[in-house]
Design an enzyme around this catalytic site. Sequence first.
Site, PDB file in Angstrom:
ATOM      1  N   THR A  29      -5.657   3.013  -6.445  1.00 17.53           N
ATOM      2  CA  THR A  29      -7.031   2.711  -6.061  1.00 17.53           C
ATOM      3  C   THR A  29      -8.012   3.455  -6.958  1.00 17.53           C
ATOM      4  OG1 THR A  29      -6.391   2.357  -3.767  1.00 17.53           O
ATOM      5  CG2 THR A  29      -8.716   2.818  -4.175  1.00 17.53           C
ATOM      6  N   THR A  80      -9.629   5.408  -0.035  1.00 18.99           N
ATOM      7  CA  THR A  80      -8.283   5.073  -0.468  1.00 18.99           C
ATOM      8  C   THR A  80      -7.296   5.613   0.562  1.00 18.99           C
ATOM      9  OG1 THR A  80      -6.670   5.209  -2.282  1.00 18.99           O
ATOM     10  CG2 THR A  80      -7.993   7.181  -1.850  1.00 18.99           C
ATOM     11  N   GLY A  83      -4.151   1.454   4.197  1.00 14.65           N
ATOM     12  CA  GLY A  83      -5.141   0.429   4.513  1.00 14.65           C
ATOM     13  C   GLY A  83      -5.227   0.056   5.977  1.00 14.65           C
TER      14      GLY A  83
END
Length: 140
Positions: A29, A80, A83
């Site tokens: 990320t 980051t 998720g």
Amino acid sequence: AQEQWRDMAAFPASVRQLFNTHPSTASDTVGAVALDMAGHLAAATSTGGITFKQAGRVGDSPIVGAGCYADDQAGAISCTGHGESIMRLTLARYALSLTHDRPPAQACAEALGQMYARVGGCGGTISVTPNGDVGIAFST
């Protein structure tokens, strides 16, 4: 090697191993936040996703308030980490909501702590307030 692959292919196991113990291999990320001379804020997040992600999975990056958020009055933040945990907490929105009465680094650290306490996820954030105060925090 095959046994290790089978363990990693089990999605919860890969999340636990990649995000909570091996952050350097967890993701790629890239996050950025900006405050321009006119006082406008922006945030951007780009990610390659999680290893062994399930087909059709949509991560936190494109979900406003989860992996990324910017508002000229609230601040800008990029996140980051795991998720699913970020989406459950709407981490970006939550962390920025804490900056109204505390420094952004403290707000981000508290939000990450809350994410871990509530849903077991780890991650990191970078943020900037409308005043230009920067906050960086991570729990990986």
